[in-house]
Design an enzyme around this catalytic site. Sequence first.
Site, PDB file in Angstrom:
ATOM      1  N   LYS A 155     -26.924 -13.002  18.997  1.00  0.00           N
ATOM      2  CA  LYS A 155     -26.736 -12.638  20.406  1.00  0.00           C
ATOM      3  C   LYS A 155     -27.896 -13.191  21.212  1.00  0.00           C
ATOM      4  O   LYS A 155     -28.996 -13.349  20.679  1.00  0.00           O
ATOM      5  CB  LYS A 155     -26.685 -11.106  20.575  1.00  0.00           C
TER       6      LYS A 155
HETATM    7  P1  NAD Z   1     -18.447  -8.789  32.715  1.00  0.00           P
HETATM    8  O1  NAD Z   1     -19.807  -9.061  33.213  1.00  0.00           O
HETATM    9  O2  NAD Z   1     -17.367  -9.809  32.940  1.00  0.00           O
HETATM   10  O3  NAD Z   1     -17.907  -7.383  33.285  1.00  0.00           O
HETATM   11  C1  NAD Z   1     -18.630  -6.197  33.129  1.00  0.00           C
HETATM   12  C2  NAD Z   1     -17.969  -5.128  33.994  1.00  0.00           C
HETATM   13  O4  NAD Z   1     -18.579  -3.861  33.740  1.00  0.00           O
HETATM   14  C3  NAD Z   1     -18.128  -5.371  35.497  1.00  0.00           C
HETATM   15  O5  NAD Z   1     -16.955  -4.927  36.165  1.00  0.00           O
HETATM   16  C4  NAD Z   1     -19.323  -4.485  35.869  1.00  0.00           C
HETATM   17  O6  NAD Z   1     -19.310  -4.102  37.235  1.00  0.00           O
HETATM   18  C5  NAD Z   1     -19.047  -3.297  34.970  1.00  0.00           C
HETATM   19  N1  NAD Z   1     -20.230  -2.490  34.674  1.00  0.00           N
HETATM   20  C6  NAD Z   1     -21.478  -2.911  34.312  1.00  0.00           C
HETATM   21  N2  NAD Z   1     -22.279  -1.855  34.117  1.00  0.00           N
HETATM   22  C7  NAD Z   1     -21.524  -0.746  34.350  1.00  0.00           C
HETATM   23  C8  NAD Z   1     -21.778   0.640  34.314  1.00  0.00           C
HETATM   24  N3  NAD Z   1     -22.980   1.109  33.986  1.00  0.00           N
HETATM   25  N4  NAD Z   1     -20.756   1.481  34.602  1.00  0.00           N
HETATM   26  C9  NAD Z   1     -19.538   1.011  34.917  1.00  0.00           C
HETATM   27  N5  NAD Z   1     -19.234  -0.288  34.975  1.00  0.00           N
HETATM   28  C10 NAD Z   1     -20.221  -1.153  34.691  1.00  0.00           C
HETATM   29  O7  NAD Z   1     -18.621  -8.509  31.141  1.00  0.00           O
HETATM   30  P2  NAD Z   1     -17.512  -8.566  30.006  1.00  0.00           P
HETATM   31  O8  NAD Z   1     -17.579  -9.905  29.338  1.00  0.00           O
HETATM   32  O9  NAD Z   1     -16.213  -8.040  30.529  1.00  0.00           O
HETATM   33  O10 NAD Z   1     -18.144  -7.549  28.953  1.00  0.00           O
HETATM   34  C11 NAD Z   1     -17.929  -6.140  29.046  1.00  0.00           C
HETATM   35  C12 NAD Z   1     -18.244  -5.533  27.681  1.00  0.00           C
HETATM   36  O11 NAD Z   1     -17.379  -6.120  26.689  1.00  0.00           O
HETATM   37  C13 NAD Z   1     -19.670  -5.760  27.165  1.00  0.00           C
HETATM   38  O12 NAD Z   1     -20.040  -4.647  26.397  1.00  0.00           O
HETATM   39  C14 NAD Z   1     -19.510  -6.976  26.267  1.00  0.00           C
HETATM   40  O13 NAD Z   1     -20.542  -7.085  25.308  1.00  0.00           O
HETATM   41  C15 NAD Z   1     -18.164  -6.653  25.641  1.00  0.00           C
HETATM   42  N6  NAD Z   1     -17.471  -7.797  25.054  1.00  0.00           N
HETATM   43  C16 NAD Z   1     -17.170  -8.892  25.797  1.00  0.00           C
HETATM   44  C17 NAD Z   1     -16.471  -9.938  25.212  1.00  0.00           C
HETATM   45  C18 NAD Z   1     -16.036 -11.132  25.996  1.00  0.00           C
HETATM   46  O14 NAD Z   1     -15.286 -11.963  25.434  1.00  0.00           O
HETATM   47  N7  NAD Z   1     -16.409 -11.286  27.255  1.00  0.00           N
HETATM   48  C19 NAD Z   1     -16.121  -9.875  23.849  1.00  0.00           C
HETATM   49  C20 NAD Z   1     -16.431  -8.731  23.129  1.00  0.00           C
HETATM   50  C21 NAD Z   1     -17.100  -7.688  23.739  1.00  0.00           C
END
Ligand code: NAD
Length: 421
Positions: A111
């Site tokens: 990561k």
């Molecule tokens: P992103 O940046 O596209 O979206 C994150 C979202 O969460 C946004 O809407 C933001 O406003 C919101 N957010 C952030 N902090 C917050 C809080 N404290 N309370 C409420 N909402 C909050 O990120 P993403 O890629 O969608 O990732 C979201 C989660 O999914 C993370 O934990 C990431 O590690 C996990 N994840 C992502 C992927 C991927 O392919 N993008 C894959 C596996 C896991």
Amino acid sequence: MTQTTPAPAPSPIVTAHAQLAAAVRHLGYDEGTHQHLATPRRELHVAVPLRTDSGELRMFHGYRVQHNISRGPGKGGLRFHPDVDIEEVRALAMWMTWKCAVVDIPYGGAKGGVTIDPRGYSQAELERVTRRYTSEIMPLIGPGTDIMAPDMGTDEQTMAWVMDTYSVAQGHTIPAVVTGKPIALGGSLGRATATSAGVVHVTDSALREQGQSIEGRTVAVQGFGKVGSHAAQIFAARGARIVAVSDVDGGVRADGGLDMARLLEHVAATGTVVGFDGGDPITNADLLAVDVDVLVPAATENVLDETTAQAVQARLVVEGANGPTTPEADAIMAKNGITVVPDILANAGGVVVSYFEWVQAHQAYWWTAPEIAERLEHRMATAYVDVAEHASREGLSLREAALVIAVKRVAEAHKIRGLYP
Ligand code: NAD
């Protein structure tokens, strides 16, 4: 009068270590093996200076951690977020190791992160930060050593800059150094929605076990970014009712169901779900407590803790985010009869299609969207059945079973490879 301040949220590494320790206990491994599995293989902490558009110099910290590379190259996202620190990156890298093992793809776990709030910077500034960070961690990354993908605060454009910076340094184009690239650069069809599609697949599997289907279920989604927004759309397209969504600024609720098309228009225009006129405003704490069939935390770590978990009314929690649930919250939800599909299984669709993208880049031959969708569904369904069967055979929760399967696969790779020297 004494004022009580809420206890600070535990570092995600505390949760990750507690989960590993439980799996190691179940497997009966010795302390040496436990420490070998717990210790990151390599870590790099780099300085990332930025000359802002206005000419100011600002310093950021960047990290890349390879937790384990025994089953293949390191694989894991790059996060841009103000809360990024080495402990968070270590935890996320460890979860990547278990995630790749539980869906049985030939990667280790890694990561990266930069302590920056991307919302405060222009595209040109973010490009400079990304290129400098990539250049600083260049010794660790490569298509056969460590492959990046988008995570919170980064996207396919970020991956294009990483790929270009790496390729220019090597003197030729190397698409397989990142996944989650734009299609025009060799990205895979279906990657942008893969994590969310995987969340929906495992929800489907979990509901079927309870004799239900997605159609007609009510769903609340926390986080309306890459994972949450697509998950909400796929759930809605499959006949579920999305009754609440939120982002970092707050949320919106409509018990009759949110109009997804209008909500997406609102988000495109304003950058947030807040202020959408098709529902009532709610807080993030309210969202976690909405009475729904399925709750999908898809934002960040530790949102379900010993306080918020008490209020969860959903029957099924499907972890789109990494590490949204503390061990205390896990215990509370188990006591309350709530099934939790754990992150390392629930959100593995993204890394599965990243793996497909990497395979396609190596073959220089691209698959069709239906081929990707079918292979993803098959991988997710197989992993879910492996985990669910193991859980019922051993009397474990889905999280414990997923970790036990994953940790065992990694420990076996260590054992077969032996120690050098
Ligand atoms: P992103 O940046 O596209 O979206 C994150 C979202 O969460 C946004 O809407 C933001 O406003 C919101 N957010 C952030 N902090 C917050 C809080 N404290 N309370 C409420 N909402 C909050 O990120 P993403 O890629 O969608 O990732 C979201 C989660 O999914 C993370 O934990 C990431 O590690 C996990 N994840 C992502 C992927 C991927 O392919 N993008 C894959 C596996 C896991």
